[in-house]
Structure formats: structure tokens, C-alpha cells
Design a protein around this motif. Structure first.
Motif, PDB file in Angstrom:
ATOM      1  N   SER A 122       0.820  -1.215   0.000  1.00 10.76           N
ATOM      2  CA  SER A 122       0.000   0.000   0.000  1.00 10.76           C
ATOM      3  C   SER A 122       0.854   1.265   0.000  1.00 10.76           C
ATOM      4  O   SER A 122       0.423   2.289  -0.502  1.00 10.76           O
ATOM      5  CB  SER A 122      -0.928   0.016   1.217  1.00 10.76           C
ATOM      6  N   SER A 123       2.037   1.206   0.554  1.00  8.37           N
ATOM      7  CA  SER A 123       2.855   2.426   0.599  1.00  8.37           C
ATOM      8  C   SER A 123       3.123   2.949  -0.812  1.00  8.37           C
ATOM      9  O   SER A 123       2.975   4.141  -1.076  1.00  8.37           O
ATOM     10  CB  SER A 123       4.174   2.161   1.316  1.00  8.37           C
TER      11      SER A 123
ATOM     12  N   GLN B 228      -1.537   6.362   8.444  1.00  9.99           N
ATOM     13  CA  GLN B 228      -0.376   5.490   8.458  1.00  9.99           C
ATOM     14  C   GLN B 228       0.822   6.292   7.962  1.00  9.99           C
ATOM     15  O   GLN B 228       0.669   7.238   7.169  1.00  9.99           O
ATOM     16  CB  GLN B 228      -0.632   4.267   7.554  1.00  9.99           C
TER      17      GLN B 228
ATOM     18  N   ASP C  32      -7.723   4.988   1.484  1.00  8.47           N
ATOM     19  CA  ASP C  32      -6.640   4.090   1.875  1.00  8.47           C
ATOM     20  C   ASP C  32      -7.293   2.890   2.545  1.00  8.47           C
ATOM     21  O   ASP C  32      -7.616   2.912   3.730  1.00  8.47           O
ATOM     22  CB  ASP C  32      -5.679   4.822   2.825  1.00  8.47           C
TER      23      ASP C  32
ATOM     24  N   ALA D  37      -6.004  -0.110   2.864  1.00  4.90           N
ATOM     25  CA  ALA D  37      -4.925  -1.105   3.011  1.00  4.90           C
ATOM     26  C   ALA D  37      -5.443  -2.368   3.695  1.00  4.90           C
ATOM     27  O   ALA D  37      -5.226  -3.479   3.219  1.00  4.90           O
ATOM     28  CB  ALA D  37      -3.760  -0.505   3.790  1.00  4.90           C
TER      29      ALA D  37
ATOM     30  N   SER E  81      -3.688  -3.461   0.463  1.00  6.17           N
ATOM     31  CA  SER E  81      -2.499  -4.321   0.576  1.00  6.17           C
ATOM     32  C   SER E  81      -2.951  -5.748   0.328  1.00  6.17           C
ATOM     33  O   SER E  81      -3.708  -6.301   1.129  1.00  6.17           O
ATOM     34  CB  SER E  81      -1.893  -4.220   1.987  1.00  6.17           C
TER      35      SER E  81
ATOM     36  N   HIS F 283      -1.247  -8.143   0.784  1.00  4.69           N
ATOM     37  CA  HIS F 283      -0.636  -8.959   1.850  1.00  4.69           C
ATOM     38  C   HIS F 283      -1.320  -8.764   3.207  1.00  4.69           C
ATOM     39  O   HIS F 283      -0.836  -9.261   4.208  1.00  4.69           O
ATOM     40  CB  HIS F 283       0.867  -8.712   1.947  1.00  4.69           C
ATOM     41  N   LYS F 284      -2.414  -7.977   3.227  1.00  2.89           N
ATOM     42  CA  LYS F 284      -3.176  -7.933   4.481  1.00  2.89           C
ATOM     43  C   LYS F 284      -4.372  -8.887   4.282  1.00  2.89           C
ATOM     44  O   LYS F 284      -4.162 -10.078   4.138  1.00  2.89           O
ATOM     45  CB  LYS F 284      -3.547  -6.499   4.824  1.00  2.89           C
TER      46      LYS F 284
HETATM   47  C1  LIG Z   1      -0.557  -1.125   6.354  1.00  5.22           C
HETATM   48  C2  LIG Z   1      -1.077   0.190   5.952  1.00  5.22           C
HETATM   49  C3  LIG Z   1      -0.386   0.974   5.021  1.00  5.22           C
HETATM   50  C4  LIG Z   1       0.947   0.564   4.462  1.00  5.22           C
HETATM   51  O1  LIG Z   1       0.802  -0.592   3.745  1.00  5.22           O
HETATM   52  P1  LIG Z   1       1.989  -1.515   3.226  1.00  5.22           P
HETATM   53  O2  LIG Z   1       1.268  -2.473   2.376  1.00  5.22           O
HETATM   54  O3  LIG Z   1       2.589  -2.130   4.444  1.00  5.22           O
HETATM   55  O4  LIG Z   1       2.956  -0.659   2.488  1.00  5.22           O
HETATM   56  C5  LIG Z   1      -0.968   2.160   4.613  1.00  5.22           C
HETATM   57  N1  LIG Z   1      -2.134   2.572   5.115  1.00  5.22           N
HETATM   58  C6  LIG Z   1      -2.832   1.856   6.031  1.00  5.22           C
HETATM   59  C7  LIG Z   1      -4.131   2.372   6.535  1.00  5.22           C
HETATM   60  C8  LIG Z   1      -2.310   0.648   6.484  1.00  5.22           C
HETATM   61  O5  LIG Z   1      -2.991  -0.071   7.401  1.00  5.22           O
END
Ligand SMILES: *Cc1c(COP(=O)(O)O)cnc(C)c1O
Length: 456
Positions: free
Chosen positions: A114-115, A154, A234, A236, A264, A266-267
Motif C-alpha cells: 500500500s505504501s 499510516q 486508503d 490497506a 495491501s 498482503h493484508k
Molecule cells: C498497512 C497500511 C499501510 C501501508 O501498507 P503496506 O502495504 O505495508 O505498504 C498504509 N495505510 C494503512 C491504513 C495501512 O494499514
């Protein structure tokens, strides 16, 4: 190494494995494998890491498939056209999950996480704002552009603003809502605002911003000013959860002013770390200058990610999950995770020692503080220590600005956290509290507030 010498009788096993300078001589692969693997032995067990949002389990078939595709470079669309097709299929699937109204107009890409995706979403808003501001005759030299977001952002948004010289305008959260204050958000918007970011799953607490309320405010603002202020969501953590568990919740492209969304993979997309996604509802919101072409089957293909070379294995892992689980598979996994989170939350609440901020019914994240009148001689840092003795990694940390006098603890429940693990955790929490109540030393009594453990 001579194969006759036992590994633990070898020269290498008698030396430090972490080196600052290359050894002159190579070591055998079995020795390297064993010693490097052993070097990591004292780390916490990822499955019991309740601090991370990132996936800690994938099916053996997925792992095999990913290991067999490490060598494919995701950017080489011409050399790996089927991989490019798989990536586009993932974009199409996600756009559908997010209710993109027009398949032909939407555009998206995979990213490292997500970054990178947020960086792209932010840049697109910045370029679009600048073009519009020039047309409106705004004096661009008078002040820096700004981005409006809740104080529960974040760190990637802070990075975005530092890298691009943008003011990060944060709307304070109050203790009641713990998310973006829709009543106040527009007070932070001016001629120099590039966009507003709503968060579906605030990292600190797991709360969802009310994107629908935000959309209404933005719509009224755009009507009144004739501007085209957009919302980036966002998502993520929530972006791959809400569509399966709370499909009726409108937070996505069904809302008029939501122009782009990241998540993400990966989440709650259930892939090992290294994959994110961003989609724009309409390619008009992605400035042309951010789109570059790479060669593809004798022609060209647009790419918009920041990174160039990286393994396609994470993209293929994401596709494996989509193809293997289907809608119902994701739904069942996520619903089960939510049930487990709510059970843990209930058990924590029943101790009568904690105020629960998030009980896991939106995303399976549990967040609580010690009650102000709790009659105990220990704090959340002590509780984190006790839980760590049983292998559970749990962070304790202060909330962001304006609420930073509140120390909270957060558990992220993931797809591989089944009821048996939850029951073990509940048992360990009860035991830890009993031990702490019986103890007469708090290891952390005289410390100020600080962050203990991994919190992002
Ligand atoms: C985890 C997260 C990010 C960053 O995500 P990555 O996939 O680790 O780069 C950005 N915003 C929110 C709200 C998040 O929970």
C-alpha cells in the motif's frame, strides 16, 4: 565443507554467522542453509504475532507456485505476457469487488504494497490539483499544497507529504469516534488542498472512516465551489475485507467522489508480504504524465508503478488465492476471522478491566485501553510482556496527537488465526492478568508513554 565433518563440528559453526565483510571462501549450501536459518531462530513466531496485519500463512500449493515463479520479472510484459495477463485479471477482479462502474475507464496496477500505491494515489491527486489550480488562477507560489487526512494516518502518508513537499493537514480524532471527523473535515480544505484521504481501517484502532459521510461533504463542497476535489480511500486493511463481509457498506467506487482506492494484497488479500494494489475509477484521474509505456507483444502496455523490476511471484500468489478461494472462500475465511476476533474481544471485555475501542466487528482488529478506574498495579506494557512469555507478540502504544495520553493495545486477527489459537490466547490473557495481579513489581511502572512492539 568436507561432508564427513558434522555440520556442528565445522569451522563455520564455531564462528559468527553475521559477517560485515565477505568471507574469502565459500561455504557449502547445506551449511549455509542451516546456519542462516538458525540465525533467525530467536525471532518470534509469525503465527503468534498479533501485531502485524500481514499474512503469515499461505497454502502449500500457493507457496510452491510462488517459489516456482520467483524468477519472473513483473515488468517484463513482453517476455512474460501470461504473467501480465494474470496481473490485469487481478486488477479486474479488485475493480469489480470495489464496484467500479465502467470497466473500460478504470485503470490500476499492482505495487509492492500500500505504501507504493498510496504514493501513486497521492501523486495523481497532486498533479490533477495543480492543473486545475493553474486554470483557476490560484497563486501557486503563495503556499504549499496540502493533503487532508485524519490524525490516525499510516506513516506512508507522512512520507508522501515529505517527499513531495506537501502539508499534511490532520483532522484530530476524538475519543468517541476514533476516525475522521466528518463534521470538521471540510474546515481543513482550501484552494491548496489536493484531495482528502479516507481510511478504511485506521491502523491504530481498526476503525473505519465514514467515507459515505465524507463523500456527501465533498459533493456539497464541489457543487458550491465548482471544484473537482476527490477522495482517495486508503483501504490497506479494509479493501479486501469489507467487500466480502459487509458488501452493503458503501465506501468504494459507488460513491461519486471516490476517485482512487489502494489496498495491501498482503493484508486481508491473504498473500505473503510484498503486494499492493491501486485502482482509479476513471483514467482521467490518473494524469497522463504518470503513465509510461513498456513493450508488450510487439506493442506497448501502460505501466504506472514506481518500482521497475520485482518478482511476479506475489502477483501470482494473489491470483492463486482469487482463483482458489472465489468469493465464498474469502467470505468464509473472513467471517470466521471476525467471529474469532469478536470472541477474544468479548473475553477481554468480561475481565471488566478494559474499555474496548474496536471489538473486531468491522475488521477483525481488537483495540482497548485499561479502564481509568481499574484497580491494578500494572499497565499494558506489563501485560504485553507477560503475553510475550507465551509467545504472543502484542504491541502497546499511545494514540496519535490529541489522544496521545491514551495508551492502547491492539490485536490483529488474521486468516490463519483459528478458534483453537484464540482460545489459547484467551487462556493466556487470563493467566497473565492473574499473575500480574499477584505480583508486586510492575516492570514498567515508572516509564513514560512509549511504543512497545511493532505498531504499523
Ligand atoms: C498497512 C497500511 C499501510 C501501508 O501498507 P503496506 O502495504 O505495508 O505498504 C498504509 N495505510 C494503512 C491504513 C495501512 O494499514
Amino acid at each position: 565443507m568436507d561432508n564427513i565433518i558434522p555440520l556442528f563440528g565445522s569451522k563455520q559453526a564455531s564462528e559468527n554467522v553475521i559477517i560485515d565483510k565477505l568471507n574469502k571462501e565459500p561455504v557449502s549450501p547445506d551449511c549455509a542453509y542451516r546456519l542462516v536459518k538458525d540465525q533467525l531462530i530467536d525471532e518470534g513466531n509469525a503465527r503468534q504475532n498479533m501485531a502485524t496485519f500481514c499474512q503469515t500463512y499461505m497454502e502449500p500449493e500457493a507457496t510452491k507456485l510462488m517459489a516456482e515463479t520467483f524468477e519472473k520479472n513483473a515488468i517484463d510484459k513482453s517476455e512474460y505476457p501470461s504473467t501480465a495477463e494474470v496481473e490485469q485479471a487481478c486488477v479486474n477482479i479488485i475493480a469489480d469487488l470495489w464496484n467500479a462502474p465502467d470497466k473500460e475507464k478504470m485503470i490500476g496496477t499492482s505495487t509492492v504494497g500500500s505504501s507504493e500505491a498510496c504514493m501513486l494515489g497521492g501523486m495523481a491527486m497532486k498533479f490533477k490539483w495543480r492543473d486545475e489550480a493553474v486554470k483557476r488562477g490560484v497563486d501557486l507560489t503563495k503556499q504549499r499544497p496540502n493533503l487532508v487526512i485524519s490524525s490516525g494516518y499510516q506513516v506512508c502518508w507522512e512520507k508522501f507529504c515529505v517527499y513531495w513537499d506537501i502539508d499534511l493537514r490532520t483532522v484530530p480524532m476524538d475519543e468517541e469516534h476514533m476516525s475522521l471527523d466528518a463534521e470538521k473535515v471540510m474546515d481543513y480544505v482550501d484552494e491548496y488542498t489536493i484531495g482528502i484521504v479516507g481510511i478504511l481501517g485506521i491502523t491504530y484502532t481498526g476503525k473505519y472512516d465514514d467515507i459515505q459521510a465524507l463523500d456527501k461533504k465533498v459533493e456539497a463542497f464541489n457543487k458550491e465551489t465548482g471544484r473537482e476535489l476527490g477522495i482517495h480511500v486508503d483501504a490497506a486493511s479494509g479493501g479486501m475485507f469489507a467487500p466480502f463481509v459487509t458488501p452493503e457498506l458503501e465506501w468504494d467506487f459507488r460513491l461519486k467522489n471516490v476517485v482512487s482506492i489502494n489496498t495491501s494484497g498482503h493484508k486481508y488479500g491473504l498473500v505473503y508480504p510484498g503486494i499492493g494494489w491501486i485502482i482509479w475509477k476513471d483514467r482521467k484521474d490518473l494524469p497522463e504524465k504518470m503513465v509510461f509505456n513498456v513493450s508488450y507483444l510487439g506493442g506497448e502496455m501502460p505501466t504506472m508503478a514506481i518500482n521497475f523490476s520485482r518478482s511476479a511471484s506475489q502477483i501470482i500468489g494473489q491470483y492463486y488465492n482469487f482463483y482458489r478461494f472465489g468469493f465464498d472462500g474469502y467470505k468464509e475465511i473472513h467471517k470466521r476471522t471476525r467471529k474469532v476476533a469478536m470472541k477474544v474481544s468479548e473475553a477481554i471485555e468480561q475481565t471488566d478491566l478494559f474499555d474496548i475501542y474496536n471489538n473486531g466487528d468491522n475488521i477483525p482488529i481488537i483495540c482497548y485501553k485499561l479502564k481509568e478506574d481499574a484497580d491494578v498495579n500494572w499497565n499494558l506494557y506489563d501485560l504485553a510482556d507477560r503475553l510475550q512469555m507465551r509467545g504472543w507478540q502484542v504491541p502497546a502504544y499511545p494514540l496519535p496527537e490529541d489522544l496521545d495520553n491514551i495508551i492502547i493495545q491492539r490485536f490483529v486477527c488474521r486468516g490463519d488465526f483459528a478458534m483453537n489459537s484464540a482460545n489459547a490466547l484467551i487462556k493466556d490473557i487470563h493467566a497473565a492478568i492473574k499473575e500480574l495481579n499477584a505480583a508486586n513489581v510492575s516492570m514498567h511502572a515508572n516509564e513514560g508513554k512509549h511504543t512497545q512492539g511493532f505498531t504499523h
